[in-house]
Structures are given as C-alpha cells and as structure tokens.
Design a protein around this motif. Structure first.
Motif, short mmCIF file in Angstrom:
data_model
loop_
_atom_site.label_atom_id
_atom_site.label_comp_id
_atom_site.label_asym_id
_atom_site.label_seq_id
_atom_site.Cartn_x
_atom_site.Cartn_y
_atom_site.Cartn_z
N GLU A 1 -6.02 3.35 0.25
CA GLU A 1 -5.91 2.14 -0.57
C GLU A 1 -6.64 0.99 0.12
O GLU A 1 -7.38 0.22 -0.51
CB GLU A 1 -4.44 1.77 -0.77
N PHE A 2 -6.42 0.85 1.42
CA PHE A 2 -7.09 -0.21 2.19
C PHE A 2 -8.61 -0.02 2.17
O PHE A 2 -9.37 -0.98 2.02
CB PHE A 2 -6.60 -0.23 3.63
N ALA A 3 -9.04 1.22 2.33
CA ALA A 3 -10.47 1.53 2.36
C ALA A 3 -11.13 1.19 1.01
O ALA A 3 -12.24 0.67 0.96
CB ALA A 3 -10.69 2.99 2.70
N ASN A 4 -10.43 1.49 -0.06
CA ASN A 4 -10.97 1.21 -1.40
C ASN A 4 -11.12 -0.29 -1.62
O ASN A 4 -12.06 -0.75 -2.28
CB ASN A 4 -10.06 1.80 -2.48
N LYS A 5 -10.18 -1.08 -1.06
CA LYS A 5 -10.25 -2.53 -1.21
C LYS A 5 -11.42 -3.12 -0.43
O LYS A 5 -12.03 -4.08 -0.82
CB LYS A 5 -8.95 -3.17 -0.74
N ASP A 6 -11.70 -2.49 0.72
CA ASP A 6 -12.82 -2.95 1.54
C ASP A 6 -14.15 -2.64 0.87
O ASP A 6 -15.11 -3.40 0.96
CB ASP A 6 -12.78 -2.28 2.92
N ILE B 1 1.02 7.67 4.49
CA ILE B 1 0.18 6.89 5.39
C ILE B 1 -1.30 7.10 5.05
O ILE B 1 -2.08 6.15 4.96
CB ILE B 1 0.45 7.27 6.86
N LYS B 2 -1.68 8.35 4.85
CA LYS B 2 -3.07 8.66 4.51
C LYS B 2 -3.48 8.00 3.19
O LYS B 2 -4.56 7.44 3.07
CB LYS B 2 -3.26 10.18 4.44
N ALA B 3 -2.57 8.07 2.21
CA ALA B 3 -2.87 7.48 0.91
C ALA B 3 -2.96 5.96 1.01
O ALA B 3 -3.81 5.33 0.36
CB ALA B 3 -1.80 7.88 -0.11
N ALA C 1 0.82 -1.21 0.00
CA ALA C 1 0.00 0.00 0.00
C ALA C 1 0.86 1.27 0.00
O ALA C 1 0.58 2.23 -0.72
CB ALA C 1 -0.93 0.00 1.20
N VAL C 2 1.92 1.27 0.80
CA VAL C 2 2.81 2.44 0.87
C VAL C 2 3.54 2.64 -0.45
O VAL C 2 3.68 3.76 -0.94
CB VAL C 2 3.81 2.30 2.03
N ASN C 3 4.00 1.55 -1.05
CA ASN C 3 4.70 1.66 -2.32
C ASN C 3 3.78 2.15 -3.43
O ASN C 3 4.19 2.92 -4.30
CB ASN C 3 5.33 0.32 -2.70
N GLN C 4 2.52 1.71 -3.40
CA GLN C 4 1.57 2.21 -4.39
C GLN C 4 1.34 3.70 -4.20
O GLN C 4 1.27 4.46 -5.17
CB GLN C 4 0.24 1.45 -4.27
#
Length: 218
Positions: free
Chosen positions: A213-218, A207-209, A190-193
């Motif tokens: 990414e995690f939120a979008n996957k959920d 960190i926010k981005a 996620a951080v690398n993306q």
C-alpha cells in the motif's frame, strides 16, 4: 433543557455563534468545523448539548449527531473540559477521532490546543474500549441541507475493521511497521486496508500487503 436550535445565524466568532430564534439570540459555543459551515444571515439547525452549572447555563452546538456524541464521550475523560473538547473537535472529525483512538495515536490529539502528551495518552487509553459504542450508523448525518458531511469509504472501512478484526494480529502488524519507521496512524490505516481486502491474512501477509500500500502511494 435545549436539545436543538433552528434559526438564523446572527453572528459568529472564533468559538461561538449567536443564533436568532424568533428574535431571541442564543449564544452557542461550537467547534471550528461546525462554525465553518455557518454563514451570517442564513438559516441553520444545530443539535445542542445544554450544560447546567450552579452559576451558568451554557449551550454547545453541533452540525451532526456523531460530533455531539463525541463531545459527550470526550468530556467524560478526566482533564477534558468543554473548551478542550471543542479544540479537539476543531482539528479532528468524528471519523478521524475514531481512527486515532483505534490506532492509539496520541500525536493526533496533541494538535489540539490545550492537549499535551499526558492528556493525549489518557484520552486514547481511557477511550480504547469505548470506541465500539460509537455507532457507525449514526455518523455525520446532515441535519441541514447546507451541512452535508460525506465520509470517505476508506475512513469508514478503517473503523469497521478495527472493531471487527483480530485486534492482536492487527496490533502486531502495526507495531512491526512502526518499528520500520512508519508513523503509527499511517501504519494503522495501511494494515486495516490490508485486513479489509483479505480478512484471513496472517500477520506476515498483512505487513507485506501494507508495505505494498505504501509503495503504491509512492
């Protein structure tokens, strides 16, 4: 010294294949990922690493150049013999290996038979500075029409960012996400993306981005 074999798959087992080259059967040990691409009676071309000992000559076969390069890299780590190396290559593709090393993710390696926590820690520690020697340009080029390997774009991006980005900024962002309860490898991705999308972002922005990414996957 044998460097490549082209012939017909005579038979194969859990960790080996016999390749018939003009009537001569060569016993070749290989990872499960390479063996899964073989079919009895079909022609195949394998890159080969020949290991010569006092009492034996052993052939190890690989579907592509990057897997062979990883074999040579991993076997330089103390405690990683050829058998353990093939076990690692059976559960992790070359790109997944690059990601796990860059992320210092020990858990990925413990999935392989014969790799415990101590050996996994040694692998990621000893190879951390050597990952940059693995050429992205050499990754997984098929040497046979039936052995295509096409990495996903986001997998390549992860490795490239890990090699070119600010390691301290990226590591701090990953550590912050791990402290929030995320797995290290998923935090790394996620951080690398996030760093790929915005190379100039500071740690807080990464960190926010990444959380987005995690939120979008959920």
């Amino acid at each position: 010294m044998i460097a490549k074999l082209r012939g017909v798959v005579d038979t194969y087992g859990e960790d080996y294949a016999i390749i018939d080259v003009n009537g001569v059967g060569y016993l070749v040990f290989a990872s499960a990922k390479t063996l899964s691409k073989l079919a009895k009676g079909t022609e195949v071309s394998l890159l080969v690493e020949t290991v010569v000992r006092e009492d034996s000559i052993t052939l190890y076969g690989f579907a592509d150049a990057w897997e062979k390069e990883w074999f040579n890299t991993l076997t330089k780590v103390q405690g990683v013999g050829a058998k353990v190396c093939l076990a690692i290559l059976s559960v992790l593709s070359p790109l997944q290996l690059a990601q796990a090393i860059s992320a210092q993710d020990k858990n990925s390696f413990t999935r392989a038979s014969g790799v415990g926590p101590k050996l996994a820690a040694r692998i990621v520690t000893e190879l951390k500075d050597k990952i940059v020697t693995i050429s992205i340009g050499d990754m997984a080029k098929s040497i046979d029409a039936n052995m295509d390997y096409i990495p996903e774009a986001n997998e390549v991006a992860d490795v490239v960012v890990a090699q070119q980005g600010d390691p301290n900024k990226i590591e701090d962002a990953i550590s912050a996400l791990v402290n929030l309860g995320y797995q290290r490898l998923e935090a790394y991705k996620a951080v690398n993306q996030a760093a790929l999308n915005n190379p100039d972002a500071d740690m807080s922005a990464l960190i926010k981005a990444a959380l987005k990414e995690f939120a979008n996957k959920d």
